[in-house]
Design an enzyme around this catalytic site. Structure first.
Site, PDB file in Angstrom:
ATOM      1  CB  SER A  87      25.896 -33.272  43.870  1.00 40.49           C
ATOM      2  OG  SER A  87      27.195 -33.918  44.062  1.00 40.49           O
TER       3      SER A  87
ATOM      4  CD  GLU B 290      36.790 -29.434  45.866  1.00 38.00           C
ATOM      5  OE1 GLU B 290      35.512 -29.598  45.744  1.00 38.00           O
ATOM      6  OE2 GLU B 290      37.614 -28.627  45.461  1.00 38.00           O
TER       7      GLU B 290
ATOM      8  CB  SER C  83      36.415 -28.309  48.673  1.00 37.73           C
ATOM      9  OG  SER C  83      37.487 -28.559  49.464  1.00 37.73           O
TER      10      SER C  83
ATOM     11  CG  ASN D 226      30.931 -23.615  44.964  1.00 35.39           C
ATOM     12  OD1 ASN D 226      32.086 -23.598  45.037  1.00 35.39           O
ATOM     13  ND2 ASN D 226      29.988 -23.535  45.797  1.00 35.39           N
TER      14      ASN D 226
END
Length: 329
Positions: free
Chosen positions: A300, A16, A167, A291
């Site tokens: 995002s 990531e 992820s 998260n």
């Protein structure tokens, strides 16, 4: 009042890191230059470095997280803006190091980071606060896998996923018994612990929760409509999903989701950005994971939610820095 020195810390040790570099760039661009001197620091497995205005690298001194500049001045940061997704910035390792050297940083503390990175433990803690989740079986690498017993308990289909992964890598949807062992092998490539979860047939929503100016607020509820079969890595990071904000749910369900998302955030003693994933089934939100350093590139979910909520990226990021500066060492 002299300007504070703020390092935007990006990168990481997982796949990531590319997403983190984009997130870091957005935060770097957005922080108020009237208030802060803003710098970039990149943390990778093989090197930690500072980038000057000409993109020249200078090594970070790990003894105190400082950098020696060309004129031999030593630059120390008043605060670090942690935007590393996955290890070491989302699982508590970096936070524990910063705590040890007295470096202030944004986001949640070491314990919350380590806990939320572990899906099994997060769901176990939150169950005590009345937050439901899917039925699951937990396995460690090397343990015997009794396929009949697992399918008997959870039914089909099931999801197989790494327990600790920042992820959606290593996740499989298993529809037939014979697929289960292969799916566990894929998950075990990402982590030595895995979860096998019962299938929840409902709408997936992603809920942004932050503490902003002393109040826990839900930034937004985004409906995830994957073009793939579920919200996997490709759907999350490569555009293979439709994200609808606000989610197409009635007010009663919205209020229930907001209440449970806030309760989860506050129950864990969270701070900073968070994005929790839920499946809505019969109006009940079942939690999948939280998260604590979600993606923050322009595409995002969290920045999209902030825009619709009416908080600018500049204010959102500035609020994080101000909270970090007020922390005690």
């Amino acid at each position: 009042m002299s300007k504070k020195h703020v390092a935007v810390v990006m990168g990481g040790y997982s796949d990531e890191y590319k997403v983190s570099l984009k997130s870091g760039q957005l935060i770097y661009d957005s922080l108020d230059r009237d208030l802060y001197h803003v710098y970039k620091v990149v943390i990778l497995k093989d090197e930690w470095y500072f980038l000057d205005e000409n993109n020249n690298k200078k090594p970070i001194n790990k003894g105190d997280f400082s950098v020696t500049l060309d004129n031999n001045d030593v630059l120390k940061f008043d605060a670090c803006f942690n935007i590393i997704h996955g290890t070491p910035g989302e699982n508590g390792i970096l936070q524990a190091y910063w705590d040890a050297i007295g470096q202030k940083y944004t986001g949640c503390d070491f314990y919350q980071s380590a806990l939320t990175f572990n899906k099994k433990d997060t769901l176990a803690v939150l169950s005590k606060y009345g937050i439901p989740s899917a039925k699951s079986v937990y396995l460690r690498k090397g343990e015997n896998i009794n396929v009949e017993e697992i399918i008997g308990e959870l039914g089909l289909p099931v999801f197989v996923k790494p327990n600790q992964s920042g992820s959606s890598l290593g996740i499989s949807k298993v529809k037939e018994k014979f697929e289960l062992i292969a799916a566990t092998e894929i998950a075990f490539k990402e982590d030595d612990e895995i979860l096998i979860e019962s299938f929840l047939d409902g709408m997936e929503v992603s809920v942004g929760v932050i503490d902003f100016k002393g109040e826990t607020i839900v930034l937004g509820i985004t409906e995830i409509v994957p073009t793939n079969e579920f919200f996997d890595y490709e759907a999350k990071y490569e555009g293979a999903s439709e994200e609808i904000t606000p989610a197409r749910i009635d007010d009663e369900t919205r209020i229930r989701v907001e209440e449970i998302a806030k309760r989860a955030y506050n129950s864990l003693g969270m701070s900073g950005f968070s994005r929790s994933e839920f499946i809505l089934m019969d109006g009940i939100p079942y939690m999948l994971e939280m998260n604590t350093n979600p993606g923050f590139s322009p595409a995002s979910i969290l920045p999209q939610q902030a825009k619709i909520y009416g908080i600018s990226i500049k204010d959102l990021c500035g609020n994080e820095v101000e909270k970090a500066l007020q922390k005690r060492n």
